[in-house]
Design a protein around this motif. Structure first.
Motif, mmCIF file in Angstrom:
data_model
loop_
_atom_site.group_PDB
_atom_site.id
_atom_site.type_symbol
_atom_site.label_atom_id
_atom_site.label_comp_id
_atom_site.label_asym_id
_atom_site.label_seq_id
_atom_site.Cartn_x
_atom_site.Cartn_y
_atom_site.Cartn_z
ATOM 1 N N LYS A 280 0.175 0.678 11.599
ATOM 2 C CA LYS A 280 -0.283 0.177 12.892
ATOM 3 C C LYS A 280 -1.632 -0.528 12.785
ATOM 4 N N GLU A 281 -2.417 -0.171 11.763
ATOM 5 C CA GLU A 281 -3.760 -0.726 11.597
ATOM 6 C C GLU A 281 -3.796 -1.968 10.710
ATOM 7 N N LEU A 282 -2.755 -2.186 9.947
ATOM 8 C CA LEU A 282 -2.761 -3.286 8.992
ATOM 9 C C LEU A 282 -2.509 -4.633 9.665
ATOM 10 N N PRO A 283 -3.272 -5.664 9.261
ATOM 11 C CA PRO A 283 -3.030 -7.008 9.789
ATOM 12 C C PRO A 283 -1.828 -7.632 9.093
ATOM 13 N N GLY A 284 -1.399 -8.768 9.566
ATOM 14 C CA GLY A 284 -0.290 -9.472 8.942
ATOM 15 C C GLY A 284 1.044 -8.908 9.386
ATOM 16 N N GLU A 285 2.098 -9.373 8.750
ATOM 17 C CA GLU A 285 3.450 -8.898 9.044
ATOM 18 C C GLU A 285 3.730 -7.678 8.174
ATOM 19 N N VAL A 286 4.071 -6.556 8.795
ATOM 20 C CA VAL A 286 4.252 -5.287 8.101
ATOM 21 C C VAL A 286 5.739 -4.963 7.986
ATOM 22 N N THR A 287 6.161 -4.613 6.760
ATOM 23 C CA THR A 287 7.526 -4.171 6.493
ATOM 24 C C THR A 287 7.449 -2.787 5.864
ATOM 25 N N LEU A 288 8.205 -1.847 6.420
ATOM 26 C CA LEU A 288 8.169 -0.471 5.930
ATOM 27 C C LEU A 288 9.279 -0.223 4.915
ATOM 28 N N TYR A 289 8.899 0.430 3.826
ATOM 29 C CA TYR A 289 9.822 0.937 2.809
ATOM 30 C C TYR A 289 9.550 2.430 2.708
ATOM 31 N N PRO A 290 10.460 3.200 2.171
ATOM 32 C CA PRO A 290 10.189 4.644 2.053
ATOM 33 C C PRO A 290 8.884 4.918 1.290
ATOM 34 N N GLY A 291 7.880 5.435 1.995
ATOM 35 C CA GLY A 291 6.593 5.781 1.392
ATOM 36 C C GLY A 291 5.695 4.609 1.058
ATOM 37 N N HIS A 292 6.071 3.404 1.424
ATOM 38 C CA HIS A 292 5.319 2.198 1.087
ATOM 39 C C HIS A 292 5.276 1.255 2.278
ATOM 40 N N VAL A 293 4.194 0.482 2.361
ATOM 41 C CA VAL A 293 4.059 -0.524 3.405
ATOM 42 C C VAL A 293 3.760 -1.863 2.741
ATOM 43 N N GLN B 254 -9.185 -7.184 4.851
ATOM 44 C CA GLN B 254 -8.894 -6.185 5.888
ATOM 45 C C GLN B 254 -7.902 -5.142 5.380
ATOM 46 N N VAL B 255 -6.878 -5.570 4.656
ATOM 47 C CA VAL B 255 -5.890 -4.633 4.109
ATOM 48 C C VAL B 255 -6.557 -3.690 3.119
ATOM 49 N N PHE B 256 -7.414 -4.215 2.218
ATOM 50 C CA PHE B 256 -8.103 -3.368 1.246
ATOM 51 C C PHE B 256 -8.926 -2.302 1.966
ATOM 52 N N THR B 257 -9.614 -2.697 3.016
ATOM 53 C CA THR B 257 -10.474 -1.773 3.763
ATOM 54 C C THR B 257 -9.650 -0.678 4.442
ATOM 55 N N VAL B 258 -8.557 -1.052 5.097
ATOM 56 C CA VAL B 258 -7.697 -0.067 5.771
ATOM 57 C C VAL B 258 -7.070 0.879 4.746
ATOM 58 N N ALA B 259 -6.571 0.322 3.643
ATOM 59 C CA ALA B 259 -5.955 1.161 2.603
ATOM 60 C C ALA B 259 -6.960 2.162 2.055
ATOM 61 N N GLN B 260 -8.164 1.700 1.772
ATOM 62 C CA GLN B 260 -9.199 2.595 1.242
ATOM 63 C C GLN B 260 -9.555 3.689 2.244
ATOM 64 N N ALA B 261 -9.650 3.330 3.513
ATOM 65 C CA ALA B 261 -9.979 4.314 4.551
ATOM 66 C C ALA B 261 -8.913 5.399 4.660
ATOM 67 N N HIS B 262 -7.673 5.050 4.337
ATOM 68 C CA HIS B 262 -6.570 6.017 4.391
ATOM 69 C C HIS B 262 -6.304 6.661 3.029
ATOM 70 N N GLY B 263 -7.107 6.331 2.022
ATOM 71 C CA GLY B 263 -6.926 6.904 0.695
ATOM 72 C C GLY B 263 -5.686 6.405 -0.019
ATOM 73 N N VAL C 251 0.841 -1.198 0.000
ATOM 74 C CA VAL C 251 0.000 0.000 0.000
ATOM 75 C C VAL C 251 0.876 1.248 0.000
ATOM 76 N N TRP C 252 0.388 2.298 -0.668
ATOM 77 C CA TRP C 252 1.091 3.577 -0.720
ATOM 78 C C TRP C 252 0.142 4.645 -1.254
ATOM 79 N N ASP C 253 0.576 5.857 -1.201
ATOM 80 C CA ASP C 253 -0.242 6.993 -1.629
ATOM 81 C C ASP C 253 0.031 7.320 -3.093
ATOM 82 N N GLU C 254 -1.013 7.558 -3.845
ATOM 83 C CA GLU C 254 -0.936 8.039 -5.223
ATOM 84 C C GLU C 254 -1.951 9.166 -5.368
ATOM 85 N N PRO C 255 -1.599 10.258 -6.048
ATOM 86 C CA PRO C 255 -2.530 11.375 -6.171
ATOM 87 C C PRO C 255 -3.711 11.106 -7.103
ATOM 88 N N VAL C 256 -3.548 10.168 -8.043
ATOM 89 C CA VAL C 256 -4.606 9.819 -8.999
ATOM 90 C C VAL C 256 -4.626 8.302 -9.173
#
Length: 191
Positions: free
Chosen positions: A42-55, A70-79, A7-12
């Motif tokens: 912190k909200e995502l289930p499973g094992e989380v690994t952080l990359y610059p700007g990406h999870v 669950q991941v789809f729902t959390v990602a959508q809630a955070h845009g 998951v990560w942020d994209e403007p479009v």
């Protein structure tokens, strides 16, 4: 065996090709060690690994369907965009259909609440023996589903069926259905 989502942020909204390229580029970099953990991680289930700007979220194959939803729902809630490299599908934040709470169900176990229209279009191209149906469901009201061979079924009170000759027509029908347009009903003979 584990599976991943990123998951990560994209403007479009982005295409599958763009999402795949981003995922592969990020995977060639090193994870972030230490530092502040983003709220979404912190909200995502499973094992989380952080990359610059990406999870990156890793999960067991046995719990993939439940955890992915669950991941789809959390990602959508955070845009945030969510890329599924196993299915080669991207979940964008928009554009959405007109039915709040609409669900996308696939025969290979994926369930997405309020799917974006691009995802619906791309999922239809995955119909196969491993994914024997795709359905858009508005529980208690109506649904549209398709199986390989392009048999469309529509139910709003009474279940009706038709055969459609090509994938492009199936994709058009699903897009119309999701956007509240019922033109697909007049283009075919239904039984």
């Amino acid at each position: 065996m584990s599976v991943e989502l990123m998951v990560w942020d994209e403007p479009v909204p982005i295409s599958r090709d763009q999402a795949r390229a981003t995922y592969l580029a990020v995977k060639r970099t090193s994870p972030v060690a230490g530092g502040e953990v983003p709220d979404v991680a912190k909200e995502l289930p499973g094992e989380v690994t952080l990359y610059p700007g990406h999870v990156l979220v890793s999960m067991d194959l046995d719990t993939m369907d439940e955890t992915s939803a669950q991941v789809f729902t959390v990602a959508q809630a955070h845009g945030l965009v969510c890329y599924d490299p196993q299915r080669d599908l991207v979940h964008n934040v928009a554009p959405l259909g007109v039915y709040e709470g609409m669900q996308l169900h696939t025969g290979d176990g994926m369930i997405v609440h309020d799917p974006d229209l691009g995802l619906v279009h791309d999922v239809l191209a995955t119909l196969s023996a491993q994914n024997p149906f795709v359905a858009l469901v508005n529980f208690g009201r109506h649904f549209l589903q398709v199986s390989p061979g392009y048999e469309l079924e529509y139910k709003e009170g009474t279940l009706i069926r038709t055969m459609v000759p090509e994938l492009a027509e199936v994709q058009a029908a699903f897009n119309e259905y999701a956007t509240g347009d019922r033109s697909f009903l007049s283009r075919h003979e239904w039984t």
